[in-house]
Scaffold this motif. Structure first.
Motif, PDB file in Angstrom:
ATOM      1  N   ALA A  60      58.520 134.236 -18.545  1.00 32.92           N
ATOM      2  CA  ALA A  60      58.986 133.138 -17.679  1.00 32.92           C
ATOM      3  C   ALA A  60      59.149 133.626 -16.236  1.00 32.92           C
ATOM      4  O   ALA A  60      58.774 132.926 -15.287  1.00 32.92           O
ATOM      5  CB  ALA A  60      60.309 132.587 -18.212  1.00 32.92           C
ATOM      6  N   ALA A  61      59.699 134.828 -16.083  1.00 30.99           N
ATOM      7  CA  ALA A  61      59.884 135.368 -14.725  1.00 30.99           C
ATOM      8  C   ALA A  61      58.526 135.586 -14.059  1.00 30.99           C
ATOM      9  O   ALA A  61      58.344 135.283 -12.868  1.00 30.99           O
ATOM     10  CB  ALA A  61      60.662 136.679 -14.791  1.00 30.99           C
ATOM     11  N   ALA A  62      57.561 136.081 -14.833  1.00 36.96           N
ATOM     12  CA  ALA A  62      56.222 136.318 -14.268  1.00 36.96           C
ATOM     13  C   ALA A  62      55.599 135.012 -13.802  1.00 36.96           C
ATOM     14  O   ALA A  62      55.010 134.932 -12.713  1.00 36.96           O
ATOM     15  CB  ALA A  62      55.326 137.002 -15.304  1.00 36.96           C
ATOM     16  N   ALA A  63      55.751 133.957 -14.613  1.00 35.15           N
ATOM     17  CA  ALA A  63      55.194 132.655 -14.217  1.00 35.15           C
ATOM     18  C   ALA A  63      55.895 132.150 -12.965  1.00 35.15           C
ATOM     19  O   ALA A  63      55.249 131.677 -12.020  1.00 35.15           O
ATOM     20  CB  ALA A  63      55.351 131.650 -15.358  1.00 35.15           C
ATOM     21  N   LEU A  64      57.220 132.258 -12.959  1.00 32.61           N
ATOM     22  CA  LEU A  64      57.984 131.753 -11.799  1.00 32.61           C
ATOM     23  C   LEU A  64      57.553 132.480 -10.529  1.00 32.61           C
ATOM     24  O   LEU A  64      57.414 131.878  -9.468  1.00 32.61           O
ATOM     25  CB  LEU A  64      59.485 131.942 -12.062  1.00 32.61           C
ATOM     26  CG  LEU A  64      60.433 131.468 -10.959  1.00 32.61           C
ATOM     27  CD1 LEU A  64      60.224 129.986 -10.652  1.00 32.61           C
ATOM     28  CD2 LEU A  64      61.890 131.723 -11.349  1.00 32.61           C
ATOM     29  N   LEU A  65      57.330 133.782 -10.635  1.00 26.32           N
ATOM     30  CA  LEU A  65      56.989 134.565  -9.441  1.00 26.32           C
ATOM     31  C   LEU A  65      55.550 134.340  -8.994  1.00 26.32           C
ATOM     32  O   LEU A  65      55.275 134.285  -7.805  1.00 26.32           O
ATOM     33  CB  LEU A  65      57.220 136.060  -9.711  1.00 26.32           C
ATOM     34  CG  LEU A  65      58.691 136.480  -9.838  1.00 26.32           C
ATOM     35  CD1 LEU A  65      58.801 137.912 -10.369  1.00 26.32           C
ATOM     36  CD2 LEU A  65      59.409 136.388  -8.485  1.00 26.32           C
ATOM     37  N   LYS A  66      54.619 134.214  -9.956  1.00 25.47           N
ATOM     38  CA  LYS A  66      53.232 134.166  -9.514  1.00 25.47           C
ATOM     39  C   LYS A  66      52.329 133.153 -10.218  1.00 25.47           C
ATOM     40  O   LYS A  66      51.123 133.154 -10.007  1.00 25.47           O
ATOM     41  CB  LYS A  66      52.570 135.556  -9.557  1.00 25.47           C
ATOM     42  CG  LYS A  66      53.194 136.593 -10.457  1.00 25.47           C
ATOM     43  CD  LYS A  66      52.395 137.843 -10.512  1.00 25.47           C
ATOM     44  CE  LYS A  66      52.183 138.278 -11.945  1.00 25.47           C
ATOM     45  NZ  LYS A  66      53.240 139.023 -12.564  1.00 25.47           N
ATOM     46  N   GLY A  67      52.907 132.270 -11.027  1.00 29.04           N
ATOM     47  CA  GLY A  67      52.085 131.252 -11.694  1.00 29.04           C
ATOM     48  C   GLY A  67      51.425 130.347 -10.661  1.00 29.04           C
ATOM     49  O   GLY A  67      52.040 129.980  -9.669  1.00 29.04           O
ATOM     50  N   GLU A  68      50.197 129.993 -10.935  1.00 23.75           N
ATOM     51  CA  GLU A  68      49.457 129.197  -9.948  1.00 23.75           C
ATOM     52  C   GLU A  68      49.419 127.720 -10.294  1.00 23.75           C
ATOM     53  O   GLU A  68      48.987 126.890  -9.497  1.00 23.75           O
ATOM     54  CB  GLU A  68      48.034 129.748  -9.813  1.00 23.75           C
ATOM     55  CG  GLU A  68      48.055 131.116  -9.156  1.00 23.75           C
ATOM     56  CD  GLU A  68      46.676 131.754  -9.052  1.00 23.75           C
ATOM     57  OE1 GLU A  68      45.700 131.196  -9.603  1.00 23.75           O
ATOM     58  OE2 GLU A  68      46.603 132.823  -8.427  1.00 23.75           O
ATOM     59  N   GLY A  69      49.816 127.389 -11.545  1.00 25.95           N
ATOM     60  CA  GLY A  69      49.791 125.991 -11.967  1.00 25.95           C
ATOM     61  C   GLY A  69      48.513 125.675 -12.718  1.00 25.95           C
ATOM     62  O   GLY A  69      47.510 126.407 -12.629  1.00 25.95           O
ATOM     63  N   GLY A  70      48.578 124.603 -13.537  1.00 22.93           N
ATOM     64  CA  GLY A  70      47.393 124.170 -14.281  1.00 22.93           C
ATOM     65  C   GLY A  70      47.174 124.924 -15.570  1.00 22.93           C
ATOM     66  O   GLY A  70      46.152 124.735 -16.226  1.00 22.93           O
ATOM     67  N   ARG A  71      48.129 125.785 -15.971  1.00 21.70           N
ATOM     68  CA  ARG A  71      47.927 126.579 -17.183  1.00 21.70           C
ATOM     69  C   ARG A  71      48.898 126.169 -18.287  1.00 21.70           C
ATOM     70  O   ARG A  71      50.047 125.804 -18.024  1.00 21.70           O
ATOM     71  CB  ARG A  71      48.177 128.077 -16.892  1.00 21.70           C
ATOM     72  CG  ARG A  71      47.135 128.736 -16.008  1.00 21.70           C
ATOM     73  CD  ARG A  71      45.845 129.028 -16.755  1.00 21.70           C
ATOM     74  NE  ARG A  71      46.001 129.759 -18.000  1.00 21.70           N
ATOM     75  CZ  ARG A  71      45.931 131.081 -18.108  1.00 21.70           C
ATOM     76  NH1 ARG A  71      45.692 131.827 -17.048  1.00 21.70           N
ATOM     77  NH2 ARG A  71      46.065 131.676 -19.286  1.00 21.70           N
ATOM     78  N   THR A  72      48.433 126.260 -19.529  1.00 21.14           N
ATOM     79  CA  THR A  72      49.297 126.097 -20.697  1.00 21.14           C
ATOM     80  C   THR A  72      49.279 127.424 -21.441  1.00 21.14           C
ATOM     81  O   THR A  72      48.228 127.848 -21.926  1.00 21.14           O
ATOM     82  CB  THR A  72      48.778 124.967 -21.608  1.00 21.14           C
ATOM     83  OG1 THR A  72      48.840 123.741 -20.873  1.00 21.14           O
ATOM     84  CG2 THR A  72      49.618 124.836 -22.859  1.00 21.14           C
ATOM     85  N   TYR A  73      50.412 128.082 -21.475  1.00 17.60           N
ATOM     86  CA  TYR A  73      50.509 129.376 -22.152  1.00 17.60           C
ATOM     87  C   TYR A  73      51.163 129.196 -23.516  1.00 17.60           C
ATOM     88  O   TYR A  73      52.269 128.665 -23.607  1.00 17.60           O
ATOM     89  CB  TYR A  73      51.379 130.347 -21.336  1.00 17.60           C
ATOM     90  CG  TYR A  73      50.835 130.730 -19.989  1.00 17.60           C
ATOM     91  CD1 TYR A  73      49.927 131.781 -19.849  1.00 17.60           C
ATOM     92  CD2 TYR A  73      51.242 130.056 -18.839  1.00 17.60           C
ATOM     93  CE1 TYR A  73      49.440 132.144 -18.611  1.00 17.60           C
ATOM     94  CE2 TYR A  73      50.751 130.415 -17.591  1.00 17.60           C
ATOM     95  CZ  TYR A  73      49.853 131.466 -17.483  1.00 17.60           C
ATOM     96  OH  TYR A  73      49.370 131.830 -16.249  1.00 17.60           O
ATOM     97  N   GLU A  74      50.475 129.625 -24.571  1.00 16.12           N
ATOM     98  CA  GLU A  74      51.093 129.679 -25.899  1.00 16.12           C
ATOM     99  C   GLU A  74      51.732 131.064 -25.994  1.00 16.12           C
ATOM    100  O   GLU A  74      51.028 132.081 -26.002  1.00 16.12           O
ATOM    101  CB  GLU A  74      50.043 129.494 -27.005  1.00 16.12           C
ATOM    102  CG  GLU A  74      49.218 128.199 -26.911  1.00 16.12           C
ATOM    103  CD  GLU A  74      50.013 126.929 -27.283  1.00 16.12           C
ATOM    104  OE1 GLU A  74      51.134 127.043 -27.787  1.00 16.12           O
ATOM    105  OE2 GLU A  74      49.469 125.825 -27.040  1.00 16.12           O
ATOM    106  N   LEU A  75      53.061 131.106 -26.032  1.00 19.87           N
ATOM    107  CA  LEU A  75      53.750 132.389 -25.876  1.00 19.87           C
ATOM    108  C   LEU A  75      54.399 132.848 -27.186  1.00 19.87           C
ATOM    109  O   LEU A  75      55.345 132.221 -27.680  1.00 19.87           O
ATOM    110  CB  LEU A  75      54.795 132.275 -24.762  1.00 19.87           C
ATOM    111  CG  LEU A  75      54.199 131.952 -23.384  1.00 19.87           C
ATOM    112  CD1 LEU A  75      55.292 131.753 -22.342  1.00 19.87           C
ATOM    113  CD2 LEU A  75      53.219 133.024 -22.934  1.00 19.87           C
ATOM    114  N   ALA A  76      53.880 133.942 -27.707  1.00 21.73           N
ATOM    115  CA  ALA A  76      54.371 134.458 -28.990  1.00 21.73           C
ATOM    116  C   ALA A  76      54.240 135.977 -28.991  1.00 21.73           C
ATOM    117  O   ALA A  76      53.722 136.570 -28.042  1.00 21.73           O
ATOM    118  CB  ALA A  76      53.554 133.846 -30.122  1.00 21.73           C
ATOM    119  N   GLY A  77      54.727 136.590 -30.071  1.00 20.76           N
ATOM    120  CA  GLY A  77      54.651 138.044 -30.182  1.00 20.76           C
ATOM    121  C   GLY A  77      53.212 138.511 -30.396  1.00 20.76           C
ATOM    122  O   GLY A  77      52.354 137.736 -30.833  1.00 20.76           O
ATOM    123  N   ASP A  78      52.987 139.789 -30.097  1.00 21.37           N
ATOM    124  CA  ASP A  78      51.635 140.338 -30.229  1.00 21.37           C
ATOM    125  C   ASP A  78      51.180 140.420 -31.681  1.00 21.37           C
ATOM    126  O   ASP A  78      49.988 140.393 -31.959  1.00 21.37           O
ATOM    127  CB  ASP A  78      51.575 141.749 -29.619  1.00 21.37           C
ATOM    128  CG  ASP A  78      51.622 141.713 -28.103  1.00 21.37           C
ATOM    129  OD1 ASP A  78      51.321 140.656 -27.521  1.00 21.37           O
ATOM    130  OD2 ASP A  78      51.972 142.748 -27.502  1.00 21.37           O
TER     131      ASP A  78
END
Ligand SMILES: NC(=O)c1ccc[n+]([C@@H]2O[C@H](COP(=O)([O-])OP(=O)(O)OC[C@H]3O[C@@H](n4cnc5c(N)ncnc54)[C@H](OP(=O)(O)O)[C@@H]3O)[C@@H](O)[C@H]2O)c1
Length: 285
Positions: A180-198
């Motif tokens: 979330a911090a990475a997106a807030l700092l540098k997200g450009e918009g227009g993306r849908t991230y499915e966020l889960a463990g590796d």
């Protein structure tokens, strides 16, 4: 100078996001929004701008978002009220001239059958109709959802659920905060991230790892959805909550909480925390 704001900053995820941001930008650039600013005194003392904002109070949101460039909207926890509440935040952000929003949605969004999904999907639609630039952070389940009940498992030697042999790919709250911090700092918009463990794990594997680390036999007891709901009610949960959690457990056995995209580690720039580490942290207390 860019100003980054975080709603729900007093919550468990919000605090971890603030910690991540503090490592990557000046405290003076960070705005933490909380219903009760006194809960964030430690961040205020570190130079973060702590402002009062309530999802139910549009005026407070408009005032709190003044001068904010980029916003992380952390979904609220008042189930049933959230579409309206998140709508208030989105409207206030628009009025304040916020240039970017990242929103913590739910894994798989409109494809999810989980009972908690519709409010997130409704919020995604509000964002789509807002004209704002945004990214969707479709968060999977926190690993801590599973390690929260380990004291009871250690006592009884049993972990209950209705997951069957399905795989779950959870991530720690800290992993999702980093994303979330990475997106807030540098997200450009227009993306849908499915966020889960590796990587994924089954409940049998989870119980075996707890057993190994605790040094005592602990087994996963798989149940039907109805049986598991009764166990949860027996543990004191109100029937509707027990039914919702049992349904989530059963659906998660069919992939609702599994994703192998590795979007999260790509976004955050670091591998996610293995479930064994979250178990170890929980056992340490
Ligand atoms: N992925 C998962 O496994 C999972 C699990 C549980 C929840 N969630 C979702 O993810 C969100 C963040 O998780 P979390 O662990 O940080 O939850 P949490 O600790 O319960 O935090 C929720 C945050 O929302 C804030 N909030 C609630 N109602 C509000 C309102 N009317 N106005 C302003 N703020 C309000 C709370 O503020 P106060 O401090 O004032 O109460 C708190 O800061 C949750 O709210 C929920 O939507 C995800």
């Amino acid at each position: 100078m860019t100003t980054y704001a975080v709603t729900g900053a007093s919550g468990k995820l919000g605090r971890l996001v603030l910690d991540e941001l503090l490592q990557q930008t000046d405290a003076a650039n960070i705005v933490a929004l909380a219903r009760d600013p006194s809960t964030l005194q430690e961040y205020d003392q570190r130079g973060v701008q702590v402002r009062q904002a309530d999802y139910d109070d549009p005026d407070s949101l408009k005032a709190a978002l003044r001068g904010v460039d980029r916003l992380l909207l952390i979904s609220g926890n008042a189930v049933g009220e959230r579409e309206r509440q998140h709508g208030n935040v989105i409207n206030a952000a628009k009025e304040a001239g916020v240039s970017y929003i990242a929103y913590t949605s739910i894994l798989k969004g409109d494809r999810s059958r989980l009972a908690l999904a519709p409010e997130h999907v409704a919020t995604e639609k509000l964002l789509a109709g807002s004209g704002l630039n945004y990214d969707l952070l479709r968060n999977g389940w926190y690993s801590e959802n599973y390690t929260g009940g380990l004291a009871q498992a250690l006592e009884s030697g049993k972990i209950f659920g209705a997951v069957g042999q399905g795989k779950l790919s959870t991530a720690s709250r800290r992993d999702l905060a980093a994303g979330a911090a990475a997106a807030l700092l540098k997200g450009e918009g227009g993306r849908t991230y499915e966020l889960a463990g590796d990587s994924g794990w089954t409940m049998d594997e989870f119980a075996a790892e707890v057993s190994r680390q605790a040094g005592k036999p602990i087994a996963y007891v798989d149940q039907s959805e109805a049986e598991y709901a009764r166990v949860l009610e027996g543990a004191g949960l109100p029937p509707p909550v027990a039914a919702m959690l049992a349904s989530t457990s059963a659906l998660s056995g069919h992939g609702e909480l599994y994703d192998d995209s590795r979007n999260l580690s790509t976004l955050s720039g670091r591998p996610t925390t293995p479930i064994s580490e979250t178990i170890a942290a929980a056992l340490k207390g």
